[in-house]
Write a protein that holds these residues in place. Sequence first.
Motif, PDB file in Angstrom:
ATOM      1  N   ASN A  75     -25.647   1.221  -8.810  1.00  0.00           N
ATOM      2  CA  ASN A  75     -25.043   0.165  -7.983  1.00  0.00           C
ATOM      3  C   ASN A  75     -23.538   0.362  -7.835  1.00  0.00           C
ATOM      4  OD1 ASN A  75     -27.468  -1.250  -7.509  1.00  0.00           O
ATOM      5  ND2 ASN A  75     -27.318  -2.206  -9.521  1.00  0.00           N
ATOM      6  N   THR A  76     -23.153   1.597  -7.595  1.00  0.00           N
ATOM      7  CA  THR A  76     -21.736   1.950  -7.566  1.00  0.00           C
ATOM      8  C   THR A  76     -21.426   2.793  -6.331  1.00  0.00           C
ATOM      9  OG1 THR A  76     -21.668   1.944  -9.986  1.00  0.00           O
ATOM     10  CG2 THR A  76     -19.856   3.041  -8.847  1.00  0.00           C
ATOM     11  N   VAL A  77     -20.271   2.533  -5.766  1.00  0.00           N
ATOM     12  CA  VAL A  77     -19.752   3.335  -4.663  1.00  0.00           C
ATOM     13  C   VAL A  77     -18.435   3.939  -5.125  1.00  0.00           C
ATOM     14  CG1 VAL A  77     -18.895   3.284  -2.292  1.00  0.00           C
ATOM     15  CG2 VAL A  77     -20.885   1.930  -2.937  1.00  0.00           C
ATOM     16  N   TYR A  78     -18.199   5.178  -4.736  1.00  0.00           N
ATOM     17  CA  TYR A  78     -17.015   5.898  -5.170  1.00  0.00           C
ATOM     18  C   TYR A  78     -16.153   6.300  -3.981  1.00  0.00           C
ATOM     19  CZ  TYR A  78     -19.976   6.492  -9.286  1.00  0.00           C
ATOM     20  OH  TYR A  78     -20.794   6.279 -10.365  1.00  0.00           O
ATOM     21  N   LEU A  79     -14.891   6.488  -4.261  1.00  0.00           N
ATOM     22  CA  LEU A  79     -13.976   7.104  -3.306  1.00  0.00           C
ATOM     23  C   LEU A  79     -13.208   8.178  -4.057  1.00  0.00           C
ATOM     24  CD1 LEU A  79     -12.965   7.028  -0.358  1.00  0.00           C
ATOM     25  CD2 LEU A  79     -11.039   5.665  -1.182  1.00  0.00           C
ATOM     26  N   GLN A  80     -13.590   9.428  -3.808  1.00  0.00           N
ATOM     27  CA  GLN A  80     -12.880  10.558  -4.401  1.00  0.00           C
ATOM     28  C   GLN A  80     -11.709  10.899  -3.497  1.00  0.00           C
ATOM     29  OE1 GLN A  80     -13.455  12.325  -7.356  1.00  0.00           O
ATOM     30  NE2 GLN A  80     -11.484  13.287  -6.838  1.00  0.00           N
ATOM     31  N   MET A  81     -10.522  10.867  -4.069  1.00  0.00           N
ATOM     32  CA  MET A  81      -9.301  11.097  -3.291  1.00  0.00           C
ATOM     33  C   MET A  81      -8.604  12.336  -3.824  1.00  0.00           C
ATOM     34  SD  MET A  81      -7.918   7.173  -2.957  1.00  0.00           S
ATOM     35  CE  MET A  81      -7.525   7.057  -4.690  1.00  0.00           C
ATOM     36  N   ASN A  82      -8.540  13.354  -2.994  1.00  0.00           N
ATOM     37  CA  ASN A  82      -7.884  14.612  -3.351  1.00  0.00           C
ATOM     38  C   ASN A  82      -6.653  14.825  -2.485  1.00  0.00           C
ATOM     39  OD1 ASN A  82      -9.997  15.129  -5.194  1.00  0.00           O
ATOM     40  ND2 ASN A  82     -11.205  16.152  -3.607  1.00  0.00           N
ATOM     41  N   ARG A  83      -5.801  15.703  -2.949  1.00  0.00           N
ATOM     42  CA  ARG A  83      -4.567  16.034  -2.209  1.00  0.00           C
ATOM     43  C   ARG A  83      -3.840  14.768  -1.757  1.00  0.00           C
ATOM     44  NH1 ARG A  83      -5.863  19.040   2.499  1.00  0.00           N
ATOM     45  NH2 ARG A  83      -8.076  18.709   2.260  1.00  0.00           N
ATOM     46  N   LEU A  84      -3.659  13.881  -2.708  1.00  0.00           N
ATOM     47  CA  LEU A  84      -3.021  12.605  -2.399  1.00  0.00           C
ATOM     48  C   LEU A  84      -1.570  12.798  -1.960  1.00  0.00           C
ATOM     49  CD1 LEU A  84      -4.595  10.515  -5.263  1.00  0.00           C
ATOM     50  CD2 LEU A  84      -4.624   9.871  -2.848  1.00  0.00           C
ATOM     51  N   LYS A  85      -1.138  11.913  -1.075  1.00  0.00           N
ATOM     52  CA  LYS A  85       0.211  11.933  -0.521  1.00  0.00           C
ATOM     53  C   LYS A  85       0.903  10.609  -0.817  1.00  0.00           C
ATOM     54  CE  LYS A  85      -1.518  14.581   3.445  1.00  0.00           C
ATOM     55  NZ  LYS A  85      -1.630  14.602   4.929  1.00  0.00           N
ATOM     56  N   PRO A  86       2.200  10.586  -0.819  1.00  0.00           N
ATOM     57  CA  PRO A  86       2.901   9.311  -1.043  1.00  0.00           C
ATOM     58  C   PRO A  86       2.475   8.227  -0.061  1.00  0.00           C
ATOM     59  CG  PRO A  86       4.436  11.122  -1.290  1.00  0.00           C
ATOM     60  CD  PRO A  86       3.133  11.723  -0.817  1.00  0.00           C
ATOM     61  N   GLU A  87       2.139   8.615   1.150  1.00  0.00           N
ATOM     62  CA  GLU A  87       1.710   7.616   2.146  1.00  0.00           C
ATOM     63  C   GLU A  87       0.333   7.040   1.867  1.00  0.00           C
ATOM     64  OE1 GLU A  87       2.875  10.721   2.744  1.00  0.00           O
ATOM     65  OE2 GLU A  87       1.845  11.627   4.480  1.00  0.00           O
ATOM     66  N   ASP A  88      -0.362   7.564   0.879  1.00  0.00           N
ATOM     67  CA  ASP A  88      -1.642   6.983   0.446  1.00  0.00           C
ATOM     68  C   ASP A  88      -1.425   5.819  -0.525  1.00  0.00           C
ATOM     69  OD1 ASP A  88      -2.943  10.315   0.287  1.00  0.00           O
ATOM     70  OD2 ASP A  88      -3.316   8.826   1.854  1.00  0.00           O
ATOM     71  N   THR A  89      -0.184   5.590  -0.929  1.00  0.00           N
ATOM     72  CA  THR A  89       0.114   4.492  -1.851  1.00  0.00           C
ATOM     73  C   THR A  89      -0.262   3.155  -1.226  1.00  0.00           C
ATOM     74  OG1 THR A  89       1.914   5.688  -2.945  1.00  0.00           O
ATOM     75  CG2 THR A  89       1.969   3.285  -3.053  1.00  0.00           C
ATOM     76  N   ALA A  90      -1.099   2.411  -1.927  1.00  0.00           N
ATOM     77  CA  ALA A  90      -1.594   1.137  -1.404  1.00  0.00           C
ATOM     78  C   ALA A  90      -2.490   0.486  -2.451  1.00  0.00           C
ATOM     79  CB  ALA A  90      -2.394   1.362  -0.128  1.00  0.00           C
ATOM     80  N   VAL A  91      -2.843  -0.758  -2.197  1.00  0.00           N
ATOM     81  CA  VAL A  91      -3.923  -1.391  -2.941  1.00  0.00           C
ATOM     82  C   VAL A  91      -5.215  -1.084  -2.187  1.00  0.00           C
ATOM     83  CG1 VAL A  91      -4.898  -3.540  -3.797  1.00  0.00           C
ATOM     84  CG2 VAL A  91      -2.415  -3.199  -3.807  1.00  0.00           C
ATOM     85  N   TYR A  92      -6.180  -0.573  -2.904  1.00  0.00           N
ATOM     86  CA  TYR A  92      -7.459  -0.201  -2.315  1.00  0.00           C
ATOM     87  C   TYR A  92      -8.505  -1.253  -2.656  1.00  0.00           C
ATOM     88  CZ  TYR A  92      -5.679   4.360  -0.964  1.00  0.00           C
ATOM     89  OH  TYR A  92      -4.968   5.367  -0.361  1.00  0.00           O
ATOM     90  N   TYR A  93      -9.244  -1.668  -1.625  1.00  0.00           N
ATOM     91  CA  TYR A  93     -10.262  -2.701  -1.765  1.00  0.00           C
ATOM     92  C   TYR A  93     -11.620  -2.153  -1.340  1.00  0.00           C
ATOM     93  CZ  TYR A  93      -6.230  -5.879  -1.656  1.00  0.00           C
ATOM     94  OH  TYR A  93      -5.040  -6.518  -1.895  1.00  0.00           O
ATOM     95  N   CYS A  94     -12.647  -2.539  -2.060  1.00  0.00           N
ATOM     96  CA  CYS A  94     -13.993  -2.214  -1.591  1.00  0.00           C
ATOM     97  C   CYS A  94     -14.613  -3.457  -0.952  1.00  0.00           C
ATOM     98  CB  CYS A  94     -14.873  -1.677  -2.720  1.00  0.00           C
ATOM     99  SG  CYS A  94     -15.117  -2.773  -4.115  1.00  0.00           S
ATOM    100  N   ASN A  95     -15.502  -3.188  -0.035  1.00  0.00           N
ATOM    101  CA  ASN A  95     -16.144  -4.252   0.748  1.00  0.00           C
ATOM    102  C   ASN A  95     -17.593  -3.900   0.984  1.00  0.00           C
ATOM    103  OD1 ASN A  95     -16.933  -4.827   3.868  1.00  0.00           O
ATOM    104  ND2 ASN A  95     -15.886  -6.596   2.978  1.00  0.00           N
TER     105      ASN A  95
END
Length: 121
Positions: A75-95
Amino acid sequence: VQLQASGGGLVQDGGSLRLSCVASGRTLSRSAMRWYRQAPGKQRELVAAINSGGSTNYADSVKGRFTISRDNAKNTVYLQMNRLKPEDTAVYYCNADKIMVEGGGYEHDCWGQGTLVTVSS
C-alpha cells in the motif's frame, strides 16, 4: 483518509532521494496516485502520476530524473528522485484520487502532510 509521506531531507546537487507515501490500513491498489510539490512563493505543481494500472506521467521538468512506482502489496507509492537540482527544492505531497473506506465507499481527493526536499548547490 490521511496519507503519510516520508523520505525528504537535505541532499546536494546531483544527489538522490526516495519518497514514500502510505495509507495506513487502507488499500491504494484502486487509487490513482500523484506527487505534487510546492516551492516557497510558488503554486503547487503536479510532478508525477501513476494510475491503478501502472501507467505513469511526469512533468517535463522531471522527466528522465524522477520515477513514480507503486507496491500494492505494501500500500505504498514511491517517488525516486535522481540527479536532483536546487530547483527541485520544495515540499512534496502525495495525493490519491480516491481511497476505499470501510463499508465499500470511497473518500476522494486524499492528501498527505508533505515532506520537505532541500537540494543544496
